[in-house]
Design a protein around this motif. Sequence first.
Motif, PDB file in Angstrom:
ATOM      1  N   HIS A  72      -9.968  -6.983 -12.918  1.00 30.66           N
ATOM      2  CA  HIS A  72      -8.865  -7.913 -12.651  1.00 30.66           C
ATOM      3  C   HIS A  72      -9.368  -9.134 -11.890  1.00 30.66           C
ATOM      4  CE1 HIS A  72      -5.568  -9.517 -10.127  1.00 30.66           C
ATOM      5  NE2 HIS A  72      -4.914  -9.441 -11.265  1.00 30.66           N
ATOM      6  N   SER A  94       5.449  -1.546 -18.485  1.00 35.11           N
ATOM      7  CA  SER A  94       4.418  -2.320 -17.792  1.00 35.11           C
ATOM      8  C   SER A  94       3.012  -2.056 -18.322  1.00 35.11           C
ATOM      9  CB  SER A  94       4.445  -1.981 -16.306  1.00 35.11           C
ATOM     10  OG  SER A  94       5.744  -2.140 -15.821  1.00 35.11           O
ATOM     11  N   LEU A  95       2.296  -3.150 -18.491  1.00 33.14           N
ATOM     12  CA  LEU A  95       0.884  -3.081 -18.881  1.00 33.14           C
ATOM     13  C   LEU A  95       0.097  -4.007 -17.955  1.00 33.14           C
ATOM     14  CD1 LEU A  95       1.063  -3.423 -22.778  1.00 33.14           C
ATOM     15  CD2 LEU A  95       0.753  -1.309 -21.494  1.00 33.14           C
ATOM     16  N   TYR A  96      -1.217  -3.861 -17.966  1.00 33.58           N
ATOM     17  CA  TYR A  96      -2.052  -4.796 -17.199  1.00 33.58           C
ATOM     18  C   TYR A  96      -2.222  -6.070 -18.027  1.00 33.58           C
ATOM     19  CZ  TYR A  96      -2.894  -1.131 -13.895  1.00 33.58           C
ATOM     20  OH  TYR A  96      -2.706  -0.174 -12.938  1.00 33.58           O
ATOM     21  N   GLU A  97      -1.721  -7.152 -17.472  1.00 31.94           N
ATOM     22  CA  GLU A  97      -1.659  -8.396 -18.245  1.00 31.94           C
ATOM     23  C   GLU A  97      -3.029  -9.010 -18.516  1.00 31.94           C
ATOM     24  OE1 GLU A  97       1.082 -10.980 -16.288  1.00 31.94           O
ATOM     25  OE2 GLU A  97       2.812  -9.825 -16.990  1.00 31.94           O
ATOM     26  N   HIS A  98      -4.002  -8.674 -17.667  1.00 32.57           N
ATOM     27  CA  HIS A  98      -5.323  -9.266 -17.880  1.00 32.57           C
ATOM     28  C   HIS A  98      -6.140  -8.468 -18.894  1.00 32.57           C
ATOM     29  CE1 HIS A  98      -5.948  -6.172 -14.822  1.00 32.57           C
ATOM     30  NE2 HIS A  98      -7.214  -6.153 -15.183  1.00 32.57           N
ATOM     31  N   LEU A  99      -5.560  -7.349 -19.351  1.00 33.09           N
ATOM     32  CA  LEU A  99      -6.269  -6.523 -20.323  1.00 33.09           C
ATOM     33  C   LEU A  99      -5.588  -6.640 -21.689  1.00 33.09           C
ATOM     34  CD1 LEU A  99      -6.806  -3.218 -18.268  1.00 33.09           C
ATOM     35  CD2 LEU A  99      -8.371  -5.139 -18.507  1.00 33.09           C
ATOM     36  N   ALA A 106       3.045   8.275 -12.523  1.00 32.33           N
ATOM     37  CA  ALA A 106       3.710   9.162 -13.490  1.00 32.33           C
ATOM     38  C   ALA A 106       2.725   9.823 -14.442  1.00 32.33           C
ATOM     39  CB  ALA A 106       4.745   8.367 -14.278  1.00 32.33           C
ATOM     40  N   GLN A 107       1.582   9.193 -14.659  1.00 35.69           N
ATOM     41  CA  GLN A 107       0.619   9.853 -15.557  1.00 35.69           C
ATOM     42  C   GLN A 107      -0.424  10.659 -14.781  1.00 35.69           C
ATOM     43  OE1 GLN A 107      -1.378   6.872 -18.094  1.00 35.69           O
ATOM     44  NE2 GLN A 107      -3.228   7.499 -17.026  1.00 35.69           N
ATOM     45  N   TYR A 122       5.432   8.470 -19.275  1.00 33.44           N
ATOM     46  CA  TYR A 122       6.613   7.792 -18.752  1.00 33.44           C
ATOM     47  C   TYR A 122       6.601   6.345 -19.231  1.00 33.44           C
ATOM     48  CZ  TYR A 122       9.428   5.290 -15.275  1.00 33.44           C
ATOM     49  OH  TYR A 122      10.335   4.466 -14.665  1.00 33.44           O
ATOM     50  N   LEU A 123       7.714   5.940 -19.737  1.00 33.37           N
ATOM     51  CA  LEU A 123       7.827   4.562 -20.208  1.00 33.37           C
ATOM     52  C   LEU A 123       8.910   3.871 -19.397  1.00 33.37           C
ATOM     53  CD1 LEU A 123       7.098   2.351 -22.188  1.00 33.37           C
ATOM     54  CD2 LEU A 123       8.511   3.439 -23.900  1.00 33.37           C
ATOM     55  N   SER A 124       8.483   2.941 -18.557  1.00 35.53           N
ATOM     56  CA  SER A 124       9.450   2.271 -17.675  1.00 35.53           C
ATOM     57  C   SER A 124      10.251   1.227 -18.449  1.00 35.53           C
ATOM     58  CB  SER A 124       8.712   1.598 -16.517  1.00 35.53           C
ATOM     59  OG  SER A 124       7.953   0.532 -17.004  1.00 35.53           O
ATOM     60  N   THR A 143      10.399  -1.842 -18.053  1.00 38.37           N
ATOM     61  CA  THR A 143       9.642  -3.061 -18.367  1.00 38.37           C
ATOM     62  C   THR A 143       8.427  -2.779 -19.244  1.00 38.37           C
ATOM     63  OG1 THR A 143       8.502  -2.713 -16.273  1.00 38.37           O
ATOM     64  CG2 THR A 143      10.282  -4.337 -16.276  1.00 38.37           C
ATOM     65  N   PHE A 166      -5.866   3.346 -19.149  1.00 40.37           N
ATOM     66  CA  PHE A 166      -4.900   4.408 -18.827  1.00 40.37           C
ATOM     67  C   PHE A 166      -5.439   5.787 -19.237  1.00 40.37           C
ATOM     68  CE2 PHE A 166      -1.637   0.996 -18.522  1.00 40.37           C
ATOM     69  CZ  PHE A 166      -1.089   1.361 -17.303  1.00 40.37           C
ATOM     70  N   ARG A 207       4.755  -5.123 -10.703  1.00 45.46           N
ATOM     71  CA  ARG A 207       4.705  -5.187 -12.168  1.00 45.46           C
ATOM     72  C   ARG A 207       5.059  -3.862 -12.827  1.00 45.46           C
ATOM     73  NH1 ARG A 207      -0.567  -9.047 -12.919  1.00 45.46           N
ATOM     74  NH2 ARG A 207       0.331 -10.817 -11.824  1.00 45.46           N
ATOM     75  N   GLY A 208       5.269  -2.837 -12.016  1.00 45.99           N
ATOM     76  CA  GLY A 208       5.698  -1.543 -12.559  1.00 45.99           C
ATOM     77  C   GLY A 208       4.561  -0.633 -12.972  1.00 45.99           C
ATOM     78  N   THR A 209       3.326  -1.099 -12.848  1.00 44.61           N
ATOM     79  CA  THR A 209       2.202  -0.255 -13.262  1.00 44.61           C
ATOM     80  C   THR A 209       1.922   0.855 -12.246  1.00 44.61           C
ATOM     81  OG1 THR A 209       0.837  -2.049 -12.411  1.00 44.61           O
ATOM     82  CG2 THR A 209       0.953  -1.820 -14.792  1.00 44.61           C
ATOM     83  N   ARG A 263     -11.350 -11.484 -14.050  1.00 44.26           N
ATOM     84  CA  ARG A 263     -10.591 -12.206 -15.072  1.00 44.26           C
ATOM     85  C   ARG A 263      -9.537 -13.134 -14.476  1.00 44.26           C
ATOM     86  NH1 ARG A 263      -9.799  -8.153 -20.203  1.00 44.26           N
ATOM     87  NH2 ARG A 263     -12.013  -7.702 -20.468  1.00 44.26           N
ATOM     88  N   ALA A 308       2.688   1.369 -25.044  1.00 50.63           N
ATOM     89  CA  ALA A 308       3.008   2.507 -24.174  1.00 50.63           C
ATOM     90  C   ALA A 308       3.231   3.772 -25.000  1.00 50.63           C
ATOM     91  CB  ALA A 308       4.237   2.189 -23.342  1.00 50.63           C
ATOM     92  N   GLN A 363       3.843   3.697 -13.367  1.00 48.84           N
ATOM     93  CA  GLN A 363       3.183   4.131 -14.605  1.00 48.84           C
ATOM     94  C   GLN A 363       1.965   5.014 -14.287  1.00 48.84           C
ATOM     95  OE1 GLN A 363       4.633   2.418 -17.277  1.00 48.84           O
ATOM     96  NE2 GLN A 363       3.594   3.706 -18.761  1.00 48.84           N
ATOM     97  N   LEU A 364       1.180   4.572 -13.321  1.00 51.17           N
ATOM     98  CA  LEU A 364      -0.031   5.316 -12.958  1.00 51.17           C
ATOM     99  C   LEU A 364       0.315   6.642 -12.286  1.00 51.17           C
ATOM    100  CD1 LEU A 364      -2.294   2.446 -11.522  1.00 51.17           C
ATOM    101  CD2 LEU A 364      -2.564   3.646 -13.683  1.00 51.17           C
ATOM    102  N   LEU A 383       0.001   5.100 -26.128  1.00 44.72           N
ATOM    103  CA  LEU A 383      -0.638   5.849 -25.043  1.00 44.72           C
ATOM    104  C   LEU A 383      -0.114   7.287 -25.009  1.00 44.72           C
ATOM    105  CD1 LEU A 383      -2.463   5.894 -22.505  1.00 44.72           C
ATOM    106  CD2 LEU A 383      -0.494   5.140 -21.188  1.00 44.72           C
ATOM    107  N   LEU A 434      12.912   9.907 -11.725  1.00 51.73           N
ATOM    108  CA  LEU A 434      11.959   9.964 -10.608  1.00 51.73           C
ATOM    109  C   LEU A 434      11.798  11.387 -10.091  1.00 51.73           C
ATOM    110  CD1 LEU A 434      12.913   6.708  -8.628  1.00 51.73           C
ATOM    111  CD2 LEU A 434      10.873   7.102 -10.003  1.00 51.73           C
TER     112      LEU A 434
END
Lengths: 480, 245
Positions: free
Chosen positions: A14, B88-93, A164-165, B82-84, B86, B102, A156-158, A17, B145, A161-162, B148, B49
């Motif tokens: 990150h 969410s993903l990493y925008e720089h990837l 949760a996985q 889990y799918l939120s 939004t 992931f 950003r909600g990640t 980039r 997502a 996400q992390l 994944l 949650l």
Amino acid sequence: MTAILHIARGEWQHMLRTRLAVTIIVMLLALIAVAAASSAQQLVSESQTREAYQREAEATFRSQPARHPHRMVHYGHYVFRTPAPLAVIDPGVDPFTGRSIFLEGHRRNTAAFAEARETSVLTRLGVVSPAFALQVVAPLLLILLGFTSVVRERERGTLLQLIAQGVPARALVLGKAAAIGSVAALASLPLLIGVMWLSIRHPTEALPALLVFAGHATYLGFWVLLITVVSALASKARSALITLIIVWAATTILMPRIAADVAATAVTSQTQTEMDILVQRDMRVVGDSHNINDPGFRSFQDQVLEEYGVDRIEDLPVNYRGLVSLQGEAEGSAVMNQYAAELHATQRRQATIINLFAIASPYLAVRNLSMRSAGTDLINHQRFLDAAEAQRFELIQQINTVHANEVLFADDSARSVDHESEQRTRVSGDFWHRLQDFNFTPQPASDRLLAALPLGVVLALWLLAATVLIRRVARKAGEA
Amino acid sequence: MTTPSIVVKGLHVTRQGQEVLSDLNFQVAAGEVFALLGGNGAGKSTTLLTCIGMLKPSAGSVTICGHSAADEPEAVRRSLAYLSETASLYEHLSARENLRYFLELAGTKPDPVAIEQALDTVSLQADARDRRSAGFSKGMRQKVAIALALLRKTPVLLLDEPTSGLDPVAVEEFNRLLITLCQRDVAILMVTHDLFGACEVSSRIGLLRDGHLVNQFEASRDVNGKLIHVDVNEVKRSFAGREAA
């Protein structure tokens, strides 16, 4: 452990980039490298210059022709302080305290030619030592680099996400800390190289150099953990940035000034002018040694006459004027040394109070640890002043002894009216060769290490506190 | 009904002194889509949650694939995707890099071939796969997502408002993906306030209000086993009636 490394690698990706992050990393590394290189270059040239000036001053003094001894007392001599080897990392108080002292009779001069007073304002602001870069600038750049590290994931909600996985919150927080820490480690690399280079060149400085490195590494480690903790606790990136900037400003800008103000209020010290006035007042009581009839030396005269068993000073086997000079210098020195000792004690008490503020500011802890270990702190400056004074006293009394033993009292008394007498009062230039070399050495490494140890403990406690905090935060980060 | 993958039993959850969920009971079996429908503040996200183990129940339990969400959160999280809202993903990837990252974090070795297959399954355009996800639409992010989830082969999928903000075409594509996942025996728990979307794809719908499950509707199947959607009007009437009450 694998998850921590993956998170750290992800954060590096990150950073690489993101233009801002790359700019910050480049700036940080460039600043440290430039600071180290310019500081090393400056120190080498400074050392050579000062050594050259010292030898030149000694040669000039020794090459003086036959003169009346007291003219040599006023002719004086310069001594220069060669920078401590570790000043390349941390010049400490050196740029502000002066690097040379003019030694002359009747006066204990203070150090002159401080770098900060000589350079232009712009140059002064532009001089950055590796210590300054690591203590002040590096934490700020690390803040800019890392304040979003965890909170960004939340925003950003990640993060959810992390978690949760199945990524442990601990791994996430520690991974972020590892990424910021690796940038800090990279920034410390020039310091490590410098420490190794200095240890090889000056083996006696190896341990203090290592302590300087360890101190800075601990300090940056504290900042890395704090940045991660604040980022993990914040709900918004902006609030993380504001919090960290406030902590940085409070600990590195505000606290040193508060500490100095508190120290100055708690232990008041005289200004140089006030002290000069008091010294002059007491010196008048001692008497003017240029005047053998000064009332201040009446009892001394009686004592000398009694000691030699004569009734008149003209009958003495030695030059009474020389004896008065010796006595006047001894008494005057005692007065000046007493004031200097009081001033030094006051400054040391103030320094102790400032050191206590290390409990409230890790910056003060690392700054003072670094200066103490490097031998560039106030204690070493006072040591230089004392060494110069010892050299001055020795030199002046040697000349006064020559005055007493080699110049006849009759010639000395008539020299202003009789040319031949005046010629006879001139002693051979060979006497000036007795001047001893001035070789100032900083405090021994073991003493410096011992003095810096309490500050090392304070820094370690700061790191420990941050570690405890990050462990707690890492546990909480996985909860909604 | 096969063995339930998600079992919520007598669940009570209190947040900041307020009971958000009260005696909640439902089950979701493999290959089933259970939609929890409710307005804002009904307790939908709290349910998710709690299923993830990020909130502890004050009473009752959530069991995912036999693991207690409160006591074994890590085992539970390994079993679910889990799918939120939004997505969410990493925008720089890029999409591929996001999947690799992931997967690595989930302890799964990324297989490039499997990644391509998963991206094919979710129909993510080929030219988008190596692009940074910063410019992705929500629909595209959701596809990544879901890819994944496919790659992780998790038996449970939790969805938080998956269709909000999607255009009708994207909703249709998304529903198709859910059916694909159901065919792979994934148990899907979806919380949403989209009544029509829920009726379109769910095998069962639960109405959640003030932390209580107030009604449940089940889709029937025709003679060929094809899903006959839950009647939207029936759910709407029940929802409106409860609101009025």
